[in-house]
Write a protein that holds these residues in place. Structure first.
Motif, short mmCIF file in Angstrom:
data_model
loop_
_atom_site.label_atom_id
_atom_site.label_comp_id
_atom_site.label_asym_id
_atom_site.label_seq_id
_atom_site.Cartn_x
_atom_site.Cartn_y
_atom_site.Cartn_z
N UNK A 25 1.69 -0.01 -11.98
CA UNK A 25 1.15 1.28 -12.20
C UNK A 25 -0.41 1.06 -12.28
N UNK A 26 -0.87 0.00 -12.93
CA UNK A 26 -2.32 -0.14 -13.21
C UNK A 26 -2.80 -0.42 -11.66
N UNK A 27 -2.12 -1.37 -10.90
CA UNK A 27 -2.82 -1.60 -9.58
C UNK A 27 -2.83 -0.49 -8.53
N UNK A 28 -1.84 0.60 -8.89
CA UNK A 28 -1.85 1.77 -8.15
C UNK A 28 -2.96 2.44 -8.33
N UNK A 29 -3.06 2.67 -9.90
CA UNK A 29 -4.33 3.55 -10.07
C UNK A 29 -5.22 2.93 -9.43
N UNK A 30 -5.89 1.65 -9.36
CA UNK A 30 -7.09 0.93 -8.76
C UNK A 30 -7.08 1.38 -7.13
N UNK A 31 -5.77 1.15 -6.65
CA UNK A 31 -5.91 1.61 -5.01
C UNK A 31 -6.18 3.01 -4.76
N UNK A 32 -5.36 3.90 -5.55
CA UNK A 32 -5.73 5.36 -5.53
C UNK A 32 -7.19 5.72 -5.79
N UNK A 33 -7.66 5.21 -6.75
CA UNK A 33 -9.14 5.09 -7.03
C UNK A 33 -9.92 4.85 -5.84
N UNK A 34 -9.75 3.79 -5.25
CA UNK A 34 -10.50 3.34 -4.10
C UNK A 34 -10.36 4.42 -2.77
N UNK A 35 -9.26 4.60 -2.76
CA UNK A 35 -8.81 5.67 -1.55
C UNK A 35 -9.44 6.92 -1.85
N UNK A 36 -9.48 7.45 -3.09
CA UNK A 36 -10.18 8.78 -3.45
C UNK A 36 -11.75 8.63 -3.00
N UNK A 37 -12.24 7.54 -3.45
CA UNK A 37 -13.79 7.36 -3.40
C UNK A 37 -13.86 7.24 -1.94
#
Length: 279
Positions: free
Chosen positions: A133-145
């Motif tokens: 979940x934490x890695x997924x959060x980071x990947x989503x954060x990068x994609x949104x940015x």
């Protein structure tokens, strides 16, 4: 027509370009920002012209204005302009020459290393770090940015294309841009002015009725709509001198064989080796 001129498109014209006239949805509220979003195209050819001073900082400001889960800000970006480094990244990403052509190449990073350093400095343990979940959060954060940066770039008359092939050899990419353990390049992004020969037609998308479900998921009309979209994509491919293809064949070609993953089938083991203990 360049990206700046996209704002002159009417809603009807913009929707017809994106979906094909037959499947263009009804439109309601409209403005120049929405027109720009619908005009988006992936561009794979760039002029060598340098970007105006301060462009990078503007794009990053836009990126940092994107939503981020719990304000954790678990992403970073590496700006690459060095000719040799871009050439190396191009080689690692299936020899995509536009990486070398563009004046600015951005490597978007799911970055949990900063949180680890914070924890070490504060003398605490972050118990959630090893979880998927934490890695997924980071990947989503990068994609949104990155998507915020995309819209900002296109609003300035620049073009871009995402480079997912950085995940083909992620450890080698990490070495090239100096990533610490706990940081992973999820994709790259070319930024620059489109060359004269770069394809400029808006690529059609699936009809809204395929992806938009009201109240509950309903795929009852999917097959005929997919067939119509296949016809639309075949015509698009022919007009743009691309390999004759339909969306159906594209999906099967990319998802029907492990070989099509170009090494990304080993991603979990690679992430573990790069400091992500996924649980």
């Amino acid at each position: 027509m360049d990206n700046v001129h996209a704002v002159t498109l009417s809603a009807a014209d913009a929707l017809a370009l994106r979906y094909g006239a037959e499947h263009a949805p009804a439109y309601g509220p409209w403005n120049e920002h929405i027109a720009l979003l619908l005009w988006h195209r992936s561009v794979r050819g760039y002029r060598p012209d340098p970007l105006p001073s301060g462009t990078l900082e503007t794009l990053v400001a836009a990126a940092q204005s994107a939503a981020t889960s719990s304000n954790l800000q678990t992403w970073s970006v590496i700006a690459v302009t060095d000719t040799e480094r871009k050439a190396t990244l191009a080689r690692l990403a299936a020899n995509q020459k536009h990486i070398e052509q563009c004046p600015l190449f951005l490597v978007w990073v799911a970055d949990l290393s900063r949180n680890r350093r914070l924890a070490d400095e504060e003398g605490v343990t972050l118990e959630t770090l090893p979880y998927q979940e934490t890695f997924l959060v980071a990947a989503i954060d990068a994609a949104l940015a990155a998507q915020n940066a995309t819209v900002a770039a296109e609003s300035l008359g620049l073009s871009m294309v995402y480079i997912g092939a950085l995940r083909n050899q992620p450890q080698a990419v990490a070495e090239v841009v100096g990533l610490p353990p706990g940081a992973f390049a999820v994709f790259g992004m070319c930024v620059g002015y489109a060359s004269e020969t770069a394809a400029s037609e808006v690529k059609p998308r699936l009809p809204q009725a395929v992806v938009l479900h009201r109240e509950v998921y309903d795929s009852s009309q999917e097959q005929p709509l997919r067939a119509a979209y296949d016809h639309l994509m075949a015509a698009f491919s022919a007009r743009n001198d691309m390999a004759a293809d339909t969306w159906t064949k594209r999906v099967i070609g990319r998802m029907g064989r492990i070989a099509a993953m170009s090494g990304r089938d080993r991603l979990v083991a690679t992430l573990n080796a790069m400091g992500f203990e996924l649980k």
